[in-house]
Design an enzyme around this catalytic site. Structure first.
Site, mmCIF file in Angstrom:
data_model
loop_
_atom_site.group_PDB
_atom_site.id
_atom_site.type_symbol
_atom_site.label_atom_id
_atom_site.label_comp_id
_atom_site.label_asym_id
_atom_site.label_seq_id
_atom_site.Cartn_x
_atom_site.Cartn_y
_atom_site.Cartn_z
ATOM 1 N N SER A 42 30.307 -51.243 2.358
ATOM 2 C CA SER A 42 31.404 -49.978 2.221
ATOM 3 C C SER A 42 31.236 -48.947 0.722
ATOM 4 C CB SER A 42 32.318 -49.619 2.887
ATOM 5 O OG SER A 42 33.518 -50.497 2.607
ATOM 6 N N ASP A 324 40.685 -43.557 1.375
ATOM 7 C CA ASP A 324 40.610 -43.476 2.297
ATOM 8 C C ASP A 324 41.823 -44.847 2.830
ATOM 9 O OD1 ASP A 324 39.053 -45.772 2.269
ATOM 10 O OD2 ASP A 324 37.859 -44.304 3.454
ATOM 11 N N HIS A 327 39.528 -47.324 0.942
ATOM 12 C CA HIS A 327 38.787 -47.586 -0.187
ATOM 13 C C HIS A 327 39.325 -46.679 -1.315
ATOM 14 C CE1 HIS A 327 36.478 -48.233 3.304
ATOM 15 N NE2 HIS A 327 35.480 -49.111 2.568
#
Ligand SMILES: *[C@@H]1O[C@H](CO)[C@@H](O)[C@H](O)[C@H]1NC(C)=O
Length: 362
Positions: A42, A324, A327
């Site tokens: 990610s 978030d 991240h």
């Protein structure tokens, strides 16, 4: 006389073909910037997970809110590390491999949110690292058809290959560590990563940029889940395994450099770079390094950010280390990218990415 006319006709006929042939190197040859191939999870995924059915996806508001102004599948309010690296290397944004109709001229992004080095990690919901390698091999085959073997090899040996992989292999939801000793498990993760690097090397890849793993215990998602009382510690059940991973990674890269002719790499001590910002946010221009900009519950570390979730959203993502629960914000990504591009030992060694991009290869 007749021969002169023959030559004139011949040249007139062949010149458009010559022009096409001579043009090829200008789009792929010496003048062309060094391209960038991206592998991982990610931290690097620019939207591949938008193109197949998976619950592991972030193509909804407010992801992308401050830079793209629409969600792209990136796990931040704006750009990710590879987007900045591409900019520093004077390349356009590198497209996700699953996006239809992309060009390979400047590289391809194979990263997939949730991916690990092991195929068991988030199986069925991600493009695992091994599958990313098989997609790369398809690209290589295409390039060979288009450019010929020699030119394709030159193009690929000049390119830089960056990786963010491993963190999802050490995750309580997916990891089958109980069935192995930690050393054995780390050996499997590093073994699979090594095989993928060798797979790229065998197709001509020479320059590799790799991150080690951060201590996730101080991410908002971990702080929110941790029982009160263990405040202040960034340790979690996988801290030891991640540290073993980092030691093994450094060792294997040194070995690869010794084993593989022309192999060059840049290793980033992401563990330290991240911890420094968590422990000393104001030094790096952040007001908040415990709570995420977007999320819910304690530290905004629970639930998702946006979509169908109930969530809170901060006004100024640039004040936050985390966008978030798991991240970094775009500002943090930019700092990490700058460090990788032009940083020095001991955080970046033996080369930084700028040097790797400039290195001549055979
Ligand atoms: C790669 O991972 C698999 C599990 O997915 C494991 O069985 C295998 O031994 C690993 N390969 C290496 C070279 O460590």
């Amino acid at each position: 006389m007749a021969t002169t006319w023959f030559y004139i006709y011949f040249l007139a006929l062949i010149s458009p073909i010559l022009l096409i042939i001579l043009n090829l190197p200008s789009s792929f040859g010496e003048k062309n910037p060094t391209s960038l191939f991206i592998f991982g999870d990610s931290l690097y995924d620019a939207g591949n997970n938008n193109y197949f059915l998976t619950p592991l996806r972030v193509n909804h508001w407010p992801y992308g809110e401050t830079y793209f102004h629409f969600p792209t599948g990136r796990t931040s309010n704006g750009r990710l590390i590879p987007d900045f690296i591409a900019e520093y290397a004077k390349l356009p944004l590198i497209p996700p491999c699953l996006q239809p109709g992309i060009s390979y001229n400047y590289g391809v992004n194979f990263a997939s949110l949730g991916a690990g080095a092991l195929q068991e990690t988030n199986k069925g919901s991600v493009i695992s690292l091994n599958i990313q390698l098989s997609y790369f091999k398809n690209v290589e085959k295409n390039l060979r058809h288009k450019l010929g073997g020699e030119e394709a090899k030159r193009f690929l040996s000049k390119a830089v290959y960056i990786f963010s992989i491993g963190t999802n292999d050490y995750n309580s939801k997916t990891t089958p560590i109980p069935f192995h000793s930690q050393e054995e498990y780390v050996g499997m993760v590093i073994g699979n990563l090594t095989n993928v690097i060798k797979g790229i090397y065998n197709k001509g890849g020479r320059k590799f940029g790799i991150l080690n793993l951060v201590a996730k215990g101080c991410f908002p998602v971990a702080r929110a889940l941790r029982s009160a009382g263990s405040e202040g510690s960034c340790m979690d059940e996988f801290s030891t395994a991640r540290k073993l991973h980092n030691t093994a990674l450094s060792k294997v890269l040194v070995e690869l450099e010794r084993q593989l002719k022309g192999f060059k790499y840049s290793e980033t001590d992401f563990y330290t770079a991240f911890s420094e910002r968590i422990n000393n946010p104001s030094k790096y221009g952040f007001k908040e390094a415990k709570t995420a900009c977007c999320g819910s519950g304690p530290y905004r570390g629970l639930g998702g950010c946006g979509g169908n979730n109930k969530y809170e959203l901060c006004d100024t993502p640039d004040d936050y280390l985390f966008f978030d629960p798991a991240h970094p914000s775009e500002k943090a990504n930019e700092q990490f990218a700058k460090l990788m591009w032009s940083g020095n030992s001991p955080l970046i060694w033996p080369y930084n990415l700028k040097t790797l991009f400039e290195l001549q290869t055979q």
